[in-house]
Design a protein around this motif. Structure first.
Motif, PDB file in Angstrom:
ATOM      1  N   LEU A 139       0.813  -1.360   0.343  1.00 46.11           N
ATOM      2  CA  LEU A 139      -0.098  -0.178   0.392  1.00 46.11           C
ATOM      3  C   LEU A 139       1.033   1.564   0.093  1.00 46.11           C
ATOM      4  N   ALA A 140       1.890   1.301   0.924  1.00 36.39           N
ATOM      5  CA  ALA A 140       2.705   2.520   1.006  1.00 36.39           C
ATOM      6  C   ALA A 140       3.527   2.739  -0.718  1.00 36.39           C
ATOM      7  N   GLN A 141       4.106   1.808  -0.884  1.00 30.59           N
ATOM      8  CA  GLN A 141       4.024   1.756  -2.454  1.00 30.59           C
ATOM      9  C   GLN A 141       3.274   1.979  -3.588  1.00 30.59           C
ATOM     10  N   GLY A 142       1.790   1.980  -3.274  1.00 31.93           N
ATOM     11  CA  GLY A 142       1.385   2.171  -4.684  1.00 31.93           C
ATOM     12  C   GLY A 142       1.106   0.417  -5.319  1.00 31.93           C
ATOM     13  N   MET A 143       1.274  -0.260  -4.972  1.00 35.57           N
ATOM     14  CA  MET A 143       1.208  -1.730  -5.136  1.00 35.57           C
ATOM     15  C   MET A 143      -0.275  -1.761  -4.735  1.00 35.57           C
ATOM     16  N   PRO A 144      -0.668  -3.061  -6.122  1.00 32.54           N
ATOM     17  CA  PRO A 144      -2.670  -3.458  -5.289  1.00 32.54           C
ATOM     18  C   PRO A 144      -1.785  -4.530  -4.578  1.00 32.54           C
ATOM     19  N   LEU A 145      -3.370  -4.658  -4.326  1.00 36.81           N
ATOM     20  CA  LEU A 145      -2.631  -5.728  -2.576  1.00 36.81           C
ATOM     21  C   LEU A 145      -2.170  -7.160  -3.431  1.00 36.81           C
ATOM     22  N   GLN A 146      -2.768  -7.922  -4.474  1.00 33.70           N
ATOM     23  CA  GLN A 146      -2.559  -8.664  -5.206  1.00 33.70           C
ATOM     24  C   GLN A 146      -3.178  -9.873  -3.935  1.00 33.70           C
ATOM     25  N   ALA A 147      -5.064  -9.732  -3.543  1.00 40.01           N
ATOM     26  CA  ALA A 147      -4.446 -10.626  -2.379  1.00 40.01           C
ATOM     27  C   ALA A 147      -5.543 -12.199  -2.859  1.00 40.01           C
ATOM     28  N   ASP A 148      -4.831 -13.340  -3.017  1.00 46.68           N
ATOM     29  CA  ASP A 148      -5.757 -14.519  -3.551  1.00 46.68           C
ATOM     30  C   ASP A 148      -6.732 -14.214  -2.503  1.00 46.68           C
ATOM     31  N   PRO A 149      -7.243 -14.182  -1.623  1.00 44.72           N
ATOM     32  CA  PRO A 149      -8.435 -14.060  -0.559  1.00 44.72           C
ATOM     33  C   PRO A 149      -9.486 -13.198  -1.218  1.00 44.72           C
ATOM     34  N   THR A 150      -9.101 -12.028  -2.005  1.00 43.24           N
ATOM     35  CA  THR A 150     -10.218 -11.040  -2.125  1.00 43.24           C
ATOM     36  C   THR A 150     -10.869 -11.301  -3.633  1.00 43.24           C
ATOM     37  N   VAL A 151     -10.245 -12.685  -4.230  1.00 37.59           N
ATOM     38  CA  VAL A 151      -9.720 -12.919  -5.668  1.00 37.59           C
ATOM     39  C   VAL A 151     -11.659 -14.165  -4.974  1.00 37.59           C
ATOM     40  N   ILE A 152     -11.361 -14.819  -4.509  1.00 34.95           N
ATOM     41  CA  ILE A 152     -11.322 -15.959  -3.699  1.00 34.95           C
ATOM     42  C   ILE A 152     -13.556 -15.371  -3.956  1.00 34.95           C
ATOM     43  N   TYR A 153     -12.836 -14.101  -2.831  1.00 32.61           N
ATOM     44  CA  TYR A 153     -14.252 -13.519  -2.304  1.00 32.61           C
ATOM     45  C   TYR A 153     -15.179 -13.318  -3.678  1.00 32.61           C
ATOM     46  N   ALA A 154     -14.614 -12.728  -4.199  1.00 34.42           N
ATOM     47  CA  ALA A 154     -14.483 -12.137  -5.488  1.00 34.42           C
ATOM     48  C   ALA A 154     -16.248 -13.165  -6.531  1.00 34.42           C
ATOM     49  N   LEU A 155     -15.152 -14.332  -6.623  1.00 27.65           N
ATOM     50  CA  LEU A 155     -15.791 -15.188  -7.251  1.00 27.65           C
ATOM     51  C   LEU A 155     -17.556 -15.618  -6.404  1.00 27.65           C
ATOM     52  N   LYS A 156     -17.161 -16.403  -5.104  1.00 35.02           N
ATOM     53  CA  LYS A 156     -18.352 -16.458  -4.468  1.00 35.02           C
ATOM     54  C   LYS A 156     -19.099 -15.484  -4.437  1.00 35.02           C
ATOM     55  N   LEU A 157     -18.891 -13.924  -4.243  1.00 31.73           N
ATOM     56  CA  LEU A 157     -19.885 -13.152  -4.521  1.00 31.73           C
ATOM     57  C   LEU A 157     -20.553 -12.981  -6.190  1.00 31.73           C
ATOM     58  N   LYS A 158     -20.228 -13.620  -7.283  1.00 31.63           N
ATOM     59  CA  LYS A 158     -20.271 -13.128  -8.363  1.00 31.63           C
ATOM     60  C   LYS A 158     -21.208 -14.239  -8.617  1.00 31.63           C
ATOM     61  N   ASP A 159     -20.999 -15.646  -7.867  1.00 28.68           N
ATOM     62  CA  ASP A 159     -21.394 -17.027  -8.228  1.00 28.68           C
ATOM     63  C   ASP A 159     -22.779 -16.646  -7.154  1.00 28.68           C
TER      64      ASP A 159
END
Length: 344
Positions: A231-251
């Motif tokens: 976050l301090a470097q302005g990088m995306p977090l690129q956290a797999d758990p957030t992608v898993i949550y997004a997939l579950k939310l989509k479905d």
């Protein structure tokens, strides 16, 4: 005359004893017919005496004895809502007495993924149902007044054990959770959040990712430190758990188990996909435990940016300060994962 008077007194005393014995037998001996050692009776808010009779009649042997005692003790005119303990072998007197003692419900919750899960759990334990709870949790006036949004109000719930009366209203339950939240975010925690440039809700959101990333309490400050470095470097977090949550939310399916994030998943358009979006997602992806929150507030200071699951220390991660070193670690993990046959 004295003998006759004694006879009358003696006869009266005997009659009194007989009446007393009959009264005791009818109203102070067992009047239950359920087989459990104990059970709880729930009397809804607004219930009348007739409603209580319908509830307890299947549980008692002699309804008329119960009704007499209820009338004698004025219960029939003073019904109270709540959760009441009946014990096998209770007398009519004991049953009526029990219906005056509201027994608290012990409630514990943690690791819930969504507000809906919290509402379902609580709704199964107290009088308001999950829909009533969700409605007050997401009340727009309440959210605005207390600095929450529909997406981050899950952060208000601090995992712990609590006691509530069964007939607690949805509003009172919510307000108690806000009170506990305010206690939790004491001056020390608020100061640490401010030093990170984050609000309590943002800390909880990041803590939910840390919580999902590792179950190892001793590793969480290091994981938190890596995310804060990104976050301090302005990088995306690129956290797999957030992608898993997004997939579950989509479905719309939070029961599915996703063990592996695929490259195609990383392009999913969702505000919760931290590969596609910089910064934090709109709210927590789970209810983080207190250890995870404190890990974010007390992160390990290091220069790590990357990490992936370790194949040598299961449950832990390998950390790297450079992308080149991370690629070595990630390749090792991918080869191990392929060997297990895990495709999803």
């Amino acid at each position: 005359m004295k003998d006759k008077f004694k006879y009358i007194l003696g006869g009266g005393a005997l009659l009194f004893l007989i009446v007393g014995a009959v009264f005791y037998f009818k109203y102070f001996t067992a009047n239950t017919k359920f087989t459990q050692n104990e059970l709880y009776v729930e009397v809804p808010t607004g219930a009348k005496y007739e409603d209580v009779l319908k509830i307890v009649t299947p549980l008692i042997d002699n309804t008329s004895d119960f009704e007499f005692m209820a009338s004698l003790r004025s219960y029939s005119k003073n019904v109270k809502p709540g959760r009441f303990l009946f014990v096998k072998g209770m007398s009519s007197y004991g049953l009526v007495a029990s219906l005056r003692r509201n027994v608290p419900v012990k409630i514990s919750f943690n690791n819930q993924e969504r507000l809906e899960n919290v509402a379902q759990r609580i709704g199964a334990l107290i009088e308001p149902d999950s829909l009533q709870l969700i409605t007050v949790f997401r009340d727009s006036i309440f959210l605005k007044k207390n600095g929450f949004t529909k997406e981050n109000v899950l952060s208000m719930f601090i995992p712990n054990s609590y006691e509530f009366y069964w007939n607690t209203s949805a509003e009172k339950f919510r307000d108690k959770m806000l009170e506990e939240y305010t206690k939790f975010w004491n001056a020390d925690r608020l100061a640490k959040a401010k030093a990170l440039g984050m609000t309590p809700q943002e800390v909880t959101t990041l803590a939910s990712i840390v919580h999902k990333e590792t179950v190892k309490a001793d590793e969480r400050p290091r994981v938190a430190g890596a995310y804060l470095n990104r976050l301090a470097q302005g990088m995306p977090l690129q956290a797999d758990p957030t992608v898993i949550y997004a997939l579950k939310l989509k479905d719309n399916n939070f029961d599915q188990v996703i063990k592996r994030v695929l490259y195609g998943d990383l392009t999913l358009h969702s505000p919760y996909n931290t590969y596609m979006n910089e910064g934090l997602p709109p709210g927590p992806i789970a209810m983080p435990d207190i250890n995870a929150i404190d890990a974010v507030l007390n992160p390990e200071k290091h220069n790590y940016i990357y990490f992936c699951a370790s194949v040598d220390r299961f449950g832990y991660h390998e950390f790297a300060a450079t992308y080149a070193q991370h690629q070595v670690n990630a390749k090792k993990y991918a080869e191990w994962l392929n060997g297990t046959g895990t495709t999803r």
